[in-house]
Design a protein around this motif. Structure first.
Motif, mmCIF file in Angstrom:
data_model
loop_
_atom_site.group_PDB
_atom_site.id
_atom_site.type_symbol
_atom_site.label_atom_id
_atom_site.label_comp_id
_atom_site.label_asym_id
_atom_site.label_seq_id
_atom_site.Cartn_x
_atom_site.Cartn_y
_atom_site.Cartn_z
ATOM 1 N N ALA A 440 -24.970 -12.806 28.537
ATOM 2 C CA ALA A 440 -23.653 -13.449 28.560
ATOM 3 C C ALA A 440 -23.376 -14.056 27.193
ATOM 4 O O ALA A 440 -24.260 -14.636 26.573
ATOM 5 N N PHE A 441 -22.121 -13.923 26.755
ATOM 6 C CA PHE A 441 -21.687 -14.513 25.489
ATOM 7 C C PHE A 441 -20.455 -15.358 25.793
ATOM 8 O O PHE A 441 -19.447 -14.852 26.279
ATOM 9 N N ASN A 442 -20.551 -16.665 25.503
ATOM 10 C CA ASN A 442 -19.512 -17.601 25.935
ATOM 11 C C ASN A 442 -19.107 -18.488 24.762
ATOM 12 O O ASN A 442 -19.937 -19.200 24.202
ATOM 13 N N PHE A 443 -17.836 -18.417 24.362
ATOM 14 C CA PHE A 443 -17.307 -19.371 23.391
ATOM 15 C C PHE A 443 -16.009 -19.986 23.924
ATOM 16 O O PHE A 443 -15.063 -20.221 23.204
ATOM 17 N N ASN A 444 -16.039 -20.271 25.205
ATOM 18 C CA ASN A 444 -14.862 -20.788 25.894
ATOM 19 C C ASN A 444 -14.743 -22.297 25.702
ATOM 20 O O ASN A 444 -14.955 -23.089 26.615
ATOM 21 N N ASN A 445 -14.435 -22.702 24.472
ATOM 22 C CA ASN A 445 -14.249 -24.105 24.131
ATOM 23 C C ASN A 445 -13.278 -24.180 22.960
ATOM 24 O O ASN A 445 -12.949 -23.160 22.342
ATOM 25 N N SER A 446 -12.825 -25.377 22.639
ATOM 26 C CA SER A 446 -11.798 -25.547 21.595
ATOM 27 C C SER A 446 -12.380 -26.033 20.274
ATOM 28 O O SER A 446 -11.634 -26.430 19.383
ATOM 29 N N ASN A 447 -13.703 -26.034 20.145
ATOM 30 C CA ASN A 447 -14.307 -26.465 18.883
ATOM 31 C C ASN A 447 -13.899 -25.530 17.745
ATOM 32 O O ASN A 447 -13.718 -24.334 17.940
ATOM 33 N N THR A 448 -13.793 -26.092 16.546
ATOM 34 C CA THR A 448 -13.467 -25.284 15.373
ATOM 35 C C THR A 448 -14.689 -24.456 14.982
ATOM 36 O O THR A 448 -15.764 -25.004 14.736
ATOM 37 N N LYS A 449 -14.503 -23.132 14.933
ATOM 38 C CA LYS A 449 -15.654 -22.253 14.673
ATOM 39 C C LYS A 449 -15.163 -20.887 14.242
ATOM 40 O O LYS A 449 -14.014 -20.506 14.505
ATOM 41 N N THR A 450 -16.033 -20.162 13.578
ATOM 42 C CA THR A 450 -15.773 -18.780 13.205
ATOM 43 C C THR A 450 -16.908 -17.918 13.744
ATOM 44 O O THR A 450 -18.077 -18.217 13.509
ATOM 45 N N ILE A 451 -16.560 -16.869 14.462
ATOM 46 C CA ILE A 451 -17.557 -15.928 14.973
ATOM 47 C C ILE A 451 -17.406 -14.640 14.174
ATOM 48 O O ILE A 451 -16.354 -14.005 14.196
ATOM 49 N N THR A 452 -18.467 -14.284 13.468
ATOM 50 C CA THR A 452 -18.435 -13.119 12.595
ATOM 51 C C THR A 452 -19.428 -12.087 13.093
ATOM 52 O O THR A 452 -20.610 -12.379 13.262
ATOM 53 N N VAL A 453 -18.937 -10.877 13.346
ATOM 54 C CA VAL A 453 -19.803 -9.749 13.674
ATOM 55 C C VAL A 453 -19.642 -8.735 12.553
ATOM 56 O O VAL A 453 -18.544 -8.251 12.300
ATOM 57 N N SER A 454 -20.725 -8.413 11.887
ATOM 58 C CA SER A 454 -20.672 -7.550 10.711
ATOM 59 C C SER A 454 -20.205 -6.147 11.086
ATOM 60 O O SER A 454 -20.449 -5.663 12.190
ATOM 61 N N SER A 455 -19.549 -5.493 10.127
ATOM 62 C CA SER A 455 -19.090 -4.125 10.338
ATOM 63 C C SER A 455 -20.271 -3.223 10.672
ATOM 64 O O SER A 455 -21.318 -3.262 10.025
ATOM 65 N N GLY A 456 -20.098 -2.398 11.707
ATOM 66 C CA GLY A 456 -21.166 -1.511 12.144
ATOM 67 C C GLY A 456 -22.119 -2.124 13.140
ATOM 68 O O GLY A 456 -23.039 -1.450 13.611
ATOM 69 N N ASN A 457 -21.923 -3.408 13.458
ATOM 70 C CA ASN A 457 -22.802 -4.087 14.402
ATOM 71 C C ASN A 457 -22.053 -4.438 15.677
ATOM 72 O O ASN A 457 -20.848 -4.263 15.778
ATOM 73 N N ARG A 458 -22.799 -4.966 16.646
ATOM 74 C CA ARG A 458 -22.188 -5.193 17.953
ATOM 75 C C ARG A 458 -22.747 -6.450 18.605
ATOM 76 O O ARG A 458 -23.844 -6.906 18.273
ATOM 77 N N ILE A 459 -21.977 -7.006 19.499
ATOM 78 C CA ILE A 459 -22.477 -7.935 20.501
ATOM 79 C C ILE A 459 -22.629 -7.122 21.782
ATOM 80 O O ILE A 459 -21.655 -6.583 22.294
ATOM 81 N N GLU A 460 -23.853 -7.028 22.264
ATOM 82 C CA GLU A 460 -24.108 -6.205 23.452
ATOM 83 C C GLU A 460 -24.368 -7.099 24.653
ATOM 84 O O GLU A 460 -25.218 -7.983 24.620
ATOM 85 N N ILE A 461 -23.623 -6.834 25.713
ATOM 86 C CA ILE A 461 -23.802 -7.535 26.974
ATOM 87 C C ILE A 461 -24.602 -6.633 27.896
ATOM 88 O O ILE A 461 -24.163 -5.553 28.267
ATOM 89 N N ASN A 462 -25.799 -7.087 28.254
ATOM 90 C CA ASN A 462 -26.666 -6.266 29.092
ATOM 91 C C ASN A 462 -27.449 -7.180 30.022
ATOM 92 O O ASN A 462 -28.431 -7.790 29.628
ATOM 93 N N ASN A 463 -26.990 -7.303 31.237
ATOM 94 C CA ASN A 463 -27.734 -8.093 32.217
ATOM 95 C C ASN A 463 -28.829 -7.207 32.780
ATOM 96 O O ASN A 463 -28.670 -6.542 33.802
ATOM 97 N N ASN A 464 -29.971 -7.181 32.065
ATOM 98 C CA ASN A 464 -31.032 -6.261 32.451
ATOM 99 C C ASN A 464 -31.781 -6.684 33.703
ATOM 100 O O ASN A 464 -32.721 -6.024 34.111
ATOM 101 N N SER A 465 -31.354 -7.797 34.311
ATOM 102 C CA SER A 465 -31.955 -8.185 35.593
ATOM 103 C C SER A 465 -31.190 -7.573 36.757
ATOM 104 O O SER A 465 -31.528 -7.800 37.912
#
Length: 923
Positions: A440-465
């Protein structure tokens, strides 16, 4: 050996015989004690001051019961005997620099029994010779303890002994230190106490309990194979850039003011057993300076760390903890850590009962088996001057909370496939050219932030359970830097970031399971440029849009060919969601589409024929479930030159646009071809324009061809509507041809030279409008299965054959209208099928007059054929209809006009007035 007793009563010098007696309380006048004598100060010595006015050597010194003052000044007392060489108490005072030198050189043990004087009345002891052991009785307090010069003996075992030192502790190389459980306490209340180990292991417990600074003068080791505890009760332990090595426990279980000055030094614990290795539960009044490196290397048991677990936890008090362990259990509890490092070591690594707060970097470098990772870690740095890293080559903690302050940043480093159950992000996070894998990836808040995912890369969601993964967030306070990256689901889950924009969502990469991904939330909109199902061919993800949500997309690609059809639907059956694409064509396959509204201007295609196999599940709007389209677009825009422009070709499998070709010289062959719509717009040149061709499988248009020279052949072929608009030339205009399977039109062909053949063929309505030339106008042909119009043919020279043909199931109108020429007008034909009566209209230049209420539309008609009769004549006008009904008109008048037409065809001279001829051919 003689015994001497101090009997001065008042103040006196050590070297005065008037102050010494041979007996306790006896008469004075005895000799001053010498190297073979003992000296005693007791209750009968009075309360005066005995001044050591020169350095002296005696056998032993006893001060039990003395209530006076021993004033050393800068002189020393040397004791040259074995055995108990000093007995003190807490009843006397000392002044000056109180130093007793122990000079015996033999091997018999010596004992110091100093009692418990205060810090101010304590005396320093220096062992300068001897090979035997040195002992201190329980409850002894001294100032400094120094081993120097020729001493090669040992500090004896201190089992059960408590030795308090208010000054320096100095050992020398060549001596030994016996192990013992007796505690040595450094307790100065001011200044600095120096500790010199001379490379020896201080194999006894040490406590720092004063308010002074306790400073290492070399690397210090405490304990070897038996647990030894180092206790910091108060004061400052100054490592002075050295390493403090401990086999045991470092304890500071209090809230006193205390500190560790690390400098570049460190604390290293080498113990390997189950215990609390670092016992700092309350760090309320703790502080440190330098780089706070603390490390542990247990090989078995449970290594428990408590730093701020009960009170006082804060970033300013967090330390760097490093573990190099094998087959050990690490329990950090809720400790406060700066950098947490788990070094690579063989064995099984277990991290349990651990929810640390980390203000720096997390680095798990283990490549061996790991089980039971930390329950969670909270990354909470507020330091904007450093970059913190998250690294793991084994299992990540179950939960990674990235919750630092505004302006702080965490970067990934060497994750190597490590999964975390969840990332909860409320401060800036950069994947740093790595993939981030989690349940799980959660940034559900109002804090000041920058989320950077580099070109060619990924955020993978995998609930392997086996459960569902989530990717949720809020754009309030969030900046996304995702160019060239993607979010990938390798399990079922939900994707919801209202108002968020993502380059790619990838579904179903690693497993044969059919995943379901729910996108969006009710009343919200998010944008995903591309949804790509990277399937293995045997499964295809289910896409579910939240009811009443909107998803903006550009493309949706699928690689599945396994014949499985999966839903594209909403979370609530019967409640629609919106799929928006602003232009182009969106093609889907293997989808059972239900409750989806497609809007935005694009073509939404879901072919039902193989291999696409889509299903119209109902309650859809804006979808085309018809024939298979082709994909791809081609665009050429804004070609400009002050010289010639060569050939330009735009070929696309879908829509193709060629726009804005301009030249101050010639423009070469221009071609636009596509499997969809084709538009060729704005070809302009001050020289000639060569051949222009537009071929399309849908709507096709050529608009605005202009040249000051010739315009070559212009051809438009379309599977739907085909149009040519605005061909203009100051020289000759070549053949203009339009073929369309729907409505077809040619409009505004203008030339100062001749205009070539103009042909419009269409399966729908067809029209040629406004052909003008200062030279000849060639053959004009209009063929249509619907209404057909040929209007406004004008030439200053001859006009060739003009044909208009129309047809249809019930109707097909054919209208050649307004054919005018300064020269002759060729054959004019209006051909219609399955139509009502067709009669030419009357008036000047109109051969027949029929009453409008007597005509049965649809009709074909020829109207307004005019010639200035330069050299030619109006040749023939045909109006032909199948199963024609006749209007009420004079047959005699018809025959007269027919005869006039036949005679006019043979005239050899120009008539005095315009000749108007019509021949009516009837079934």
């Amino acid at each position: 050996m003689a015994a001497r007793f101090w009997v001065a009563g008042g103040t006196g010098n050590w070297t005065s015989t008037s102050n010494w007696s041979a007996t306790s309380g006896g008469a004075s006048g005895a000799s001053v004690p010498s190297t073979a004598d003992t000296a005693t100060f007791n209750a009968l010595s009075g309360a005066g001051t005995a001044t050591v006015n020169s350095s002296v050597t005696i056998q032993t010194l006893t001060m039990t019961g003395f209530t006076g003052t021993l004033a050393f000044g800068t002189n020393t007392i040397s004791l040259n005997s074995p055995g108990t060489i000093f007995t003190g108490a807490s009843t006397y005072n000392v002044t000056g620099t109180p130093l007793i030198r122990c000079t015996y050189s033999g091997g018999i043990a010596r004992t110091i029994n100093a009692g418990l004087p205060t810090e101010a009345n304590s005396i320093s002891f220096e062992f300068v010779a001897g090979t035997g052991s040195t002992n201190f009785t329980t409850g002894t307090a001294i100032r400094s303890l120094v081993y120097s010069s020729f001493f090669t003996g040992s500090k004896a075992s201190s089992t059960g002994t408590t030795l308090t030192i208010y000054g320096n502790l100095t050992f020398k190389s060549g001596m030994t230190i016996a192990a013992g459980s007796g505690v040595v306490t450094l307790a100065a209340t001011s200044g600095t106490q120096n500790i010199v180990s001379a490379g020896l292991n201080l194999n006894f417990p040490i406590t720092f309990s004063g308010t002074a600074t306790y400073r290492l003068q070399d690397a210090l080791a405490v304990g070897t194979t038996t647990l030894r505890t180092i206790t910091l009760t108060s004061g400052t332990l100054d490592l002075n850039n050295f390493t403090l090595t401990n086999f045991g426990i470092f304890s500071s279980n209090n809230n006193n003011t205390r500190a560790i000055a690390f400098g570049t030094g460190s604390y290293v614990n080498t113990r390997s057993a189950s215990a609390t290795y670092w016992d700092f539960p309350d760090i309320t009044n703790f502080s440190y300076t330098g780089t706070p490196n603390v490390s542990f290397s247990p090989t078995s048991g449970t290594c428990t760390i408590a730093h701020g677990t009960s009170a006082g936890g804060a970033e300013a008090k967090a330390l760097n903890f490093t573990f190099g362990n094998s087959n050990a259990i690490i329990a950090l509890s809720s400790s406060y850590v700066l950098d947490l490092t788990l070094l690579n070591a063989p064995g099984v690594h277990t991290y349990t009962n651990s929810t640390p707060t980390i203000y720096g970097s997390y680095s798990n470098q283990n490549t061996f088996t790991s089980i039971a990772p930390f329950t969670s870690i909270t990354l909470a740095s507020t330091n904007t001057s450093r970059i913190n890293f998250i690294e793991s080559t084994a299992a990540l903690p179950a939960i990674v909370n990235v919750s630092g302050g505004t302006g702080t940043i965490y970067k990934l480093l060497n994750l190597l496939g490590s999964y975390a159950s969840a990332y909860n992000v409320s401060s800036s996070l950069d994947t740093n050219s790595r993939n981030l894998l989690c349940n799980a990836f959660n940034f559900n808040n109002s804090n000041t932030k920058t989320i950077t995912v580099s070109s060619g890369n990924r955020i993978e969601i995998n609930n392997n359970s086996g459960g569902t993964g989530t990717f949720v967030g809020s754009m309030v306070g969030t900046t996304l830097s995702l160019t060239g990256s993607k979010v990938q689901f390798a399990s079922s889950g939900s994707f919801n970031v209202p108002n968020g924009t993502f380059p790619e969502l990838n579904i179903g990469t690693f497993s044969t399971n059919q995943y379901t991904v729910t996108i969006g939330s009710s009343g919200n909109t998010q944008t995903i440029t591309t949804i790509n199902e990277n399937s293995n061919g045997s499964s295809l993800g289910n896409i579910v849009l939240a009811a009443n949500s909107t998803l903006n997309v550009v493309d949706m690609f699928y690689t599945n060919t396994g014949g499985i059809t999966n839903p594209l639907t909403t979370t609530v059956s019967g409640t629609q969601a919106t799929l928006n694409k602003t232009s182009g064509t969106l093609i889907v396959n293997q989808r059972n589409i239900k409750d989806i509204v497609a809007i935005g201007g694009a073509v939404f295609s879901a072919p039902t024929d193989p291999p696409y196999n889509n299903i119209d599940g109902g309650n859809n709007i804006g979808w085309n479930f018809g024939p298979v389209p082709v994909n791809g677009t081609a665009n050429v825009t804004g070609v400009q030159a002050t010289g010639a422009v060569g050939n330009i070709t735009a070929t696309g499998a879908a829509n193709t646009d060629l726009t804005g070709v301009q030249s101050t010289s010639a423009v070469g062959t221009t071609t636009a071809s596509a499997g969809g719509n084709v538009t060729l717009t704005g070809v302009q040149a001050t020289g000639a324009v060569e051949t222009i061709t537009a071929n399309g499988n849908a709507n096709t248009a050529v608009i605005g061809v202009q040249a000051t020279g010739e315009v070559g052949t212009v051809t438009t072929t379309g599977a739907a509507s085909a149009n040519i608009l605005g061909v203009q030339s100051t020289a000759t205009a070549g053949t203009v041809t339009v073929f369309g399977n729907a409505s077809t039109s040619i409009t505004g062909v203008q030339s100062t030279g001749a205009a070539g053949a103009v042909i419009a063929v269409g399966n729908g309505n067809t029209a040629v409008i406004g052909v003008q030339a200062t030279g000849e106008v060639g053959t004009l042909t209009v063929n249509g299965s619907g209404q057909t119009n040929l209007t406004g043919v004008q030439a200053t020279a001859e006009t060739g054959t003009v044909t208009a043909s129309g047809g249809g199931a019930q109707a097909g109108n054919a209208y050649p209208t307004g054919v005018e020429a300064v020269g002759s007008v060729g054959l004019v034909t209006a051909d219609g099928s399955n139509v009502a009566p067709v009669l030419p209209n009357g008036g000047i230049g109109y051969p027949f007059i029929i009453e409008p209420d007597r005509i049965y539309p649809p009709r074909h008609a020829v109207a307004g054929v005019k010639s200035a009769y330069a050299k030619g004549i109006v040749s023939k006008i045909f109006a032909t209809g199948n199963r024609t009904r006749y209007a009420s008109v004079s047959l005699e008048k018809m025959m007269q006009d027919v005869m006039l037409n036949l005679l006019s065809e043979q005239k050899l001279t120009q008539p005095t007035e315009e000749e108007l001829v019509a021949t009516l051919l009837m079934d």
